[in-house]
Design an enzyme around this catalytic site. Structure first.
Site, PDB file in Angstrom:
ATOM      1  NE  ARG A   1      -7.265   6.888   6.704  1.00  0.00           N
ATOM      2  CZ  ARG A   1      -7.588   5.892   5.873  1.00  0.00           C
ATOM      3  NH1 ARG A   1      -6.963   4.732   5.931  1.00  0.00           N
ATOM      4  NH2 ARG A   1      -8.502   6.076   4.943  1.00  0.00           N
TER       5      ARG A   1
ATOM      6  CG  LEU B   1     -12.070   4.208  -2.360  1.00  0.00           C
ATOM      7  CD1 LEU B   1     -11.223   5.460  -2.255  1.00  0.00           C
ATOM      8  CD2 LEU B   1     -11.997   3.432  -1.056  1.00  0.00           C
TER       9      LEU B   1
ATOM     10  CG  HIS C   1     -10.843   8.424   1.481  1.00  0.00           C
ATOM     11  ND1 HIS C   1     -11.883   7.556   1.245  1.00  0.00           N
ATOM     12  CD2 HIS C   1      -9.843   7.671   2.015  1.00  0.00           C
ATOM     13  CE1 HIS C   1     -11.517   6.321   1.612  1.00  0.00           C
ATOM     14  NE2 HIS C   1     -10.291   6.382   2.095  1.00  0.00           N
TER      15      HIS C   1
ATOM     16  CD  GLU D   1      -2.987   3.634  -0.924  1.00  0.00           C
ATOM     17  OE1 GLU D   1      -3.632   4.683  -0.706  1.00  0.00           O
ATOM     18  OE2 GLU D   1      -2.039   3.265  -0.233  1.00  0.00           O
TER      19      GLU D   1
ATOM     20  CG  PHE E   1      -2.351  -0.225   0.977  1.00  0.00           C
ATOM     21  CD1 PHE E   1      -2.783  -1.193   0.096  1.00  0.00           C
ATOM     22  CD2 PHE E   1      -3.308   0.558   1.618  1.00  0.00           C
ATOM     23  CE1 PHE E   1      -4.146  -1.387  -0.145  1.00  0.00           C
ATOM     24  CE2 PHE E   1      -4.666   0.375   1.383  1.00  0.00           C
ATOM     25  CZ  PHE E   1      -5.077  -0.595   0.498  1.00  0.00           C
TER      26      PHE E   1
ATOM     27  CG  HIS F   1      -8.555   7.463  -1.971  1.00  0.00           C
ATOM     28  ND1 HIS F   1      -8.206   7.010  -3.223  1.00  0.00           N
ATOM     29  CD2 HIS F   1      -8.294   6.453  -1.114  1.00  0.00           C
ATOM     30  CE1 HIS F   1      -7.752   5.770  -3.113  1.00  0.00           C
ATOM     31  NE2 HIS F   1      -7.796   5.412  -1.840  1.00  0.00           N
TER      32      HIS F   1
ATOM     33  NE  ARG G   1      -4.996   6.157   0.780  1.00  0.00           N
ATOM     34  CZ  ARG G   1      -5.912   5.491   1.455  1.00  0.00           C
ATOM     35  NH1 ARG G   1      -6.685   6.116   2.331  1.00  0.00           N
ATOM     36  NH2 ARG G   1      -6.068   4.203   1.263  1.00  0.00           N
TER      37      ARG G   1
ATOM     38  CD  GLN H   1      -5.926   9.884   3.150  1.00  0.00           C
ATOM     39  OE1 GLN H   1      -6.636   8.924   3.403  1.00  0.00           O
ATOM     40  NE2 GLN H   1      -4.639   9.907   3.383  1.00  0.00           N
TER      41      GLN H   1
HETATM   42  C1  LIG Z   1     -15.273   3.772   0.707  1.00  0.00           C
HETATM   43  C2  LIG Z   1     -14.279   3.681   1.819  1.00  0.00           C
HETATM   44  C3  LIG Z   1     -13.275   2.736   1.786  1.00  0.00           C
HETATM   45  C4  LIG Z   1     -12.349   2.657   2.825  1.00  0.00           C
HETATM   46  N1  LIG Z   1     -11.369   1.716   2.764  1.00  0.00           N
HETATM   47  C5  LIG Z   1     -10.489   1.601   3.793  1.00  0.00           C
HETATM   48  C6  LIG Z   1      -9.499   0.587   3.798  1.00  0.00           C
HETATM   49  O1  LIG Z   1      -9.430  -0.256   2.903  1.00  0.00           O
HETATM   50  N2  LIG Z   1      -8.628   0.541   4.831  1.00  0.00           N
HETATM   51  C7  LIG Z   1      -8.684   1.418   5.876  1.00  0.00           C
HETATM   52  O2  LIG Z   1      -7.874   1.320   6.789  1.00  0.00           O
HETATM   53  N3  LIG Z   1      -9.639   2.387   5.899  1.00  0.00           N
HETATM   54  C8  LIG Z   1     -10.543   2.486   4.895  1.00  0.00           C
HETATM   55  N4  LIG Z   1     -11.503   3.459   4.940  1.00  0.00           N
HETATM   56  C9  LIG Z   1     -11.669   4.250   6.168  1.00  0.00           C
HETATM   57  C10 LIG Z   1     -12.352   3.391   7.236  1.00  0.00           C
HETATM   58  O3  LIG Z   1     -13.239   2.505   6.628  1.00  0.00           O
HETATM   59  C11 LIG Z   1     -13.133   4.240   8.240  1.00  0.00           C
HETATM   60  O4  LIG Z   1     -12.338   5.280   8.737  1.00  0.00           O
HETATM   61  C12 LIG Z   1     -13.588   3.374   9.415  1.00  0.00           C
HETATM   62  O5  LIG Z   1     -14.234   2.216   8.969  1.00  0.00           O
HETATM   63  C13 LIG Z   1     -14.503   4.155  10.339  1.00  0.00           C
HETATM   64  O6  LIG Z   1     -15.015   3.281  11.315  1.00  0.00           O
HETATM   65  P1  LIG Z   1     -15.775   3.848  12.582  1.00  0.00           P
HETATM   66  O7  LIG Z   1     -16.120   2.671  13.412  1.00  0.00           O
HETATM   67  O8  LIG Z   1     -14.979   4.933  13.194  1.00  0.00           O
HETATM   68  O9  LIG Z   1     -17.081   4.526  11.992  1.00  0.00           O
HETATM   69  P2  LIG Z   1     -18.278   3.989  11.003  1.00  0.00           P
HETATM   70  O10 LIG Z   1     -18.037   2.628  10.506  1.00  0.00           O
HETATM   71  O11 LIG Z   1     -18.464   5.078  10.038  1.00  0.00           O
HETATM   72  O12 LIG Z   1     -19.490   3.918  11.998  1.00  0.00           O
HETATM   73  C14 LIG Z   1     -20.092   5.068  12.559  1.00  0.00           C
HETATM   74  C15 LIG Z   1     -21.272   4.642  13.403  1.00  0.00           C
HETATM   75  O13 LIG Z   1     -21.780   5.772  14.110  1.00  0.00           O
HETATM   76  C16 LIG Z   1     -23.175   5.816  14.022  1.00  0.00           C
HETATM   77  N5  LIG Z   1     -23.600   7.218  14.198  1.00  0.00           N
HETATM   78  C17 LIG Z   1     -23.081   8.324  13.633  1.00  0.00           C
HETATM   79  N6  LIG Z   1     -23.713   9.422  14.076  1.00  0.00           N
HETATM   80  C18 LIG Z   1     -24.652   9.006  14.948  1.00  0.00           C
HETATM   81  C19 LIG Z   1     -25.639   9.661  15.735  1.00  0.00           C
HETATM   82  N7  LIG Z   1     -25.791  10.998  15.728  1.00  0.00           N
HETATM   83  N8  LIG Z   1     -26.454   8.914  16.498  1.00  0.00           N
HETATM   84  C20 LIG Z   1     -26.339   7.566  16.515  1.00  0.00           C
HETATM   85  N9  LIG Z   1     -25.420   6.886  15.799  1.00  0.00           N
HETATM   86  C21 LIG Z   1     -24.582   7.611  15.025  1.00  0.00           C
HETATM   87  C22 LIG Z   1     -23.477   5.222  12.656  1.00  0.00           C
HETATM   88  O14 LIG Z   1     -24.795   4.743  12.608  1.00  0.00           O
HETATM   89  C23 LIG Z   1     -22.443   4.093  12.600  1.00  0.00           C
HETATM   90  O15 LIG Z   1     -22.925   2.954  13.263  1.00  0.00           O
HETATM   91  C24 LIG Z   1     -12.430   3.555   3.909  1.00  0.00           C
HETATM   92  C25 LIG Z   1     -13.445   4.492   3.959  1.00  0.00           C
HETATM   93  C26 LIG Z   1     -14.354   4.569   2.908  1.00  0.00           C
HETATM   94  C27 LIG Z   1     -15.403   5.646   2.983  1.00  0.00           C
END
Ligand SMILES: Cc1cc2nc3c(=O)[nH]c(=O)nc-3n(C[C@H](O)[C@H](O)[C@H](O)COP(=O)(O)OP(=O)(O)OC[C@H]3O[C@@H](n4cnc5c(N)ncnc54)[C@H](O)[C@@H]3O)c2cc1C
Length: 570
Positions: free
Chosen positions: A389, A256, A354, A259, A131, A246, A290, A244
């Site tokens: 990142r 997306l 991103h 990468e 990566f 992407h 990135r 960031q």
């Molecule tokens: C398309 C895409 C591909 C990616 N690919 C990669 C990758 O390959 N490798 C990598 O390391 N990172 C990747 N990332 C980044 C990574 O996926 C995210 O940063 C990470 O998954 C975020 O996880 P999280 O648990 O913090 O939040 P999320 O998975 O976004 O979960 C947030 C939670 O909060 C809840 N929530 C939000 N606001 C409220 C509210 N007001 N009240 C109640 N609930 C709420 C939502 O319902 C959800 O359950 C990618 C991101 C994207 C967008």
């Protein structure tokens, strides 16, 4: 929780308060990992999760490329920590980076034991792909659907432990009483109505805020709610100016293209058919960081060597079988949303918003400045990513710091007496929602949201200047006022998405004002923050974190030193 009252024009609210030992807002990877860790640590604990969507619809499910850990025979956690520090342009706190990289291998094995089916190499070990910015192939993956594999395995663990989930509940405010966080006020989407839920500790794990930009790789639910909740409750946001971009997203939709496509050997070409990365990063080429690749693409397009506002990502030389095996989802997305089959033609791509490197300021154990409040995952800033990142480090952050948040919060509530908050927040939230419901104007929430997205995309994208960011700041202030006057067409209780969008809009605007303020103040270029008027990195003045606190007149900024342990800035 059934005692909902509806008195005249007032908004429905519950008069009874539920209470848990630990309440986790957000059921993505960070939130679920925290819940499982808390219960493993303290099996008697009453833990509940709350999420505005069903847990497996959280944005983590969309993660494609993979998750990093130094598992390889010749790799080491120190090398991973170095790459992370360097990739983040030395703005990350190295003690936190060390913790993450040291604990990563054991966490990956834990995930495997929980049932995550990782792709394998020819010897049957967990396969790892190269990566960007990494000196070693250390990204573990499940084809190009890594987030899906992780999130579903985690959800099974949640079910196994029968953890209570408030599904489709929206938190509108944190309850702060006597200087500590003691619960939340939340809107029950299915039935309508506001409820106060008390807790001895609250973890926010609400994910990113990519939707402040018009097009973004983020799900429409990524509206920075948790950052705004903490900011309003008095916890500072850290390094919000670092957003960031992407390098490779589809032109119109911002979807997306992982990468991992370049990790598998994909090239970037300009309109001359030239692999232009040789002019920007001759050694790392397409696998530079990135921010470096996004800036290069931006420059190619700006200087007229783009193709219809894009450059081309060429995978044809990888051949059909490898594309079908390693990048099946990418192929589907390219066919569906760009009309090209990457087996036969290159994919037009351009940089897109991103990931938010900043977030709620925490220490290595997910503790914020507000007692009783913890933050983990993308909504938090530990800070491990610094100014940029590395791909694969965000999923890792959710797992390592989600686990740490669960353990520390569980320890903090052990033996603590339940204390019902003294109230007041519920009534304030009721008044805020009643006001929105009663608005009579003509402007709809989506109109303000669209304008915000355009302004940030135009003025806080990959190239930034004082003049354009000042314009953005003025606009954000104007939009904040307009957002309180938007009109709702749905004034009912059942699944009122109109109301939720109006509330999300207010969160987006709080997040936007901290991005603009931090970016305007930071007179240097570092990682994802590139200022055409200050194009150089300036360690003497700016090797420090920005902390933004809320005041009635907008964000107030202060600065904090960066923790350097083994890698002096170069
Ligand atoms: C398309 C895409 C591909 C990616 N690919 C990669 C990758 O390959 N490798 C990598 O390391 N990172 C990747 N990332 C980044 C990574 O996926 C995210 O940063 C990470 O998954 C975020 O996880 P999280 O648990 O913090 O939040 P999320 O998975 O976004 O979960 C947030 C939670 O909060 C809840 N929530 C939000 N606001 C409220 C509210 N007001 N009240 C109640 N609930 C709420 C939502 O319902 C959800 O359950 C990618 C991101 C994207 C967008």
């Amino acid at each position: 929780m059934r005692a909902c009252v509806n008195s005249g024009s007032r908004v429905k609210m519950s008069t009874r308060m539920t209470h848990h030992d630990l309440l986790i807002v957000g059921a993505g990877l960070a939130g679920m990992r925290a819940a499982i860790a808390a219960l493993t640590h303290q099996p008697q604990l009453d833990v509940a999760l709350l999420s505005k969507v069903h847990p497996v619809r959280s944005h983590s499910v969309a993660a494609q490329g993979g998750i990093n850990a130094a598992l390889g025979e010749n790799d080491s956690w120190e090398a991973h920590a170095f790459d992370t520090t360097k990739g983040g342009q030395y703005l990350g706190d190295q003690d936190a980076i060390e913790a993450m990289c040291r604990e990563a291998p054991a966490d990956i094995l834990d995930l495997e034991r929980m049932g995550v089916i990782f792709s394998r190499d020819e010897r049957g070990r967990i396969a790892q792909r190269p990566f960007g910015g990494a000196g070693f192939p250390r990204t573990c993956y499940a084809a190009d659907r890594t987030g899906h594999a992780l999130l579903h395995a985690m959800y099974e663990q949640l079910l196994k432990r029968q953890i209570r989930v408030y599904e489709e509940w929206y938190v509108t405010s944190l309850i702060v009483d006597d200087g500590a966080c003691r619960g939340v006020v939340a809107w029950d989407l299915l039935h309508g109505g506001l409820h106060a839920i008390g807790a001895k500790a609250v973890i926010v794990a609400t994910g990113g805020s990519g939707r402040v930009f018009l097009t973004s790789t983020n799900a429409v639910i990524n509206t920075g709610d948790g950052m705004a909740l903490a900011y309003r409750a008095g916890a500072p946001l850290e390094d919000m100016e670092f957003v960031q971009f992407h390098p490779t997203t589809l032109k119109d939709t911002g979807i997306l293209i992982t990468e991992g496509a370049r990790g598998e050997g994909g090239y970037l070409l300009n309109t001359l058919g030239e692999r232009f990365m040789k002019n920007y990063a001759p050694e790392q080429m397409e696998l530079a960081t990135r921010s470096a690749v996004s800036l290069a693409i931006g420059q190619e397009i700006a200087e007229g060597r783009g193709v219809d506002g894009c450059v081309l990502l060429d995978l044809r030389h990888l051949k059909r079988q490898r594309i079908l095996e390693r990048l099946p989802q990418i192929r589907e997305l390219a066919i569906e949303f760009a009309g090209v089959d990457p087996i036969e033609s290159p994919i037009p791509v351009r940089p897109g918003a991103h990931y938010q490197m900043g977030g709620v300021q925490t220490n290595q154990w997910a503790e914020t400045e507000l007692p009783g409040l913890y933050a983990a995952g993308e909504c938090a800033c530990v800070s491990v990513h610094g100014a940029n990142r590395l791909g694969g480090n965000s999923l890792l952050e959710t797992i390592v710091f989600g686990r740490r948040a669960g353990v520390r919060a569980a320890e903090s509530v052990r033996g603590a007496a339940s204390r019902l908050p003294s109230g007041g927040t519920l009534e304030l939230e009721q008044a805020r929602i009643a006001m929105l419901m009663a608005n009579k104007g003509s402007e709809r929430p989506w109109q303000v949201r669209d304008e915000l997205g355009k302004v940030l995309s135009l003025h806080l994208g990959i190239f930034r200047t004082q003049k354009s960011m000042t314009e953005a700041g003025d606009k954000v202030r104007e939009l904040k006022a307009r957002a309180t006057r938007v009109v709702l067409q749905d004034r009912g209780n059942v699944f009122n998405t109109d109301l939720i969008q109006a509330l999300e809009l207010q969160a987006l605007l709080d997040v936007a004002e901290t991005i603009v303020a931090g970016a305007l103040a930071r007179e240097e270029s570092r990682g994802a923050h590139y200022r055409s008027d200050f194009p150089r990195r300036d360690d003497a003045n700016w090797l420090r974190h920005t902390l933004a606190s809320r005041t009635p007149d907008g964000p107030s900024l202060r600065y904090q030193r960066v923790t350097v342990t083994r890698f002096p800035p170069k």
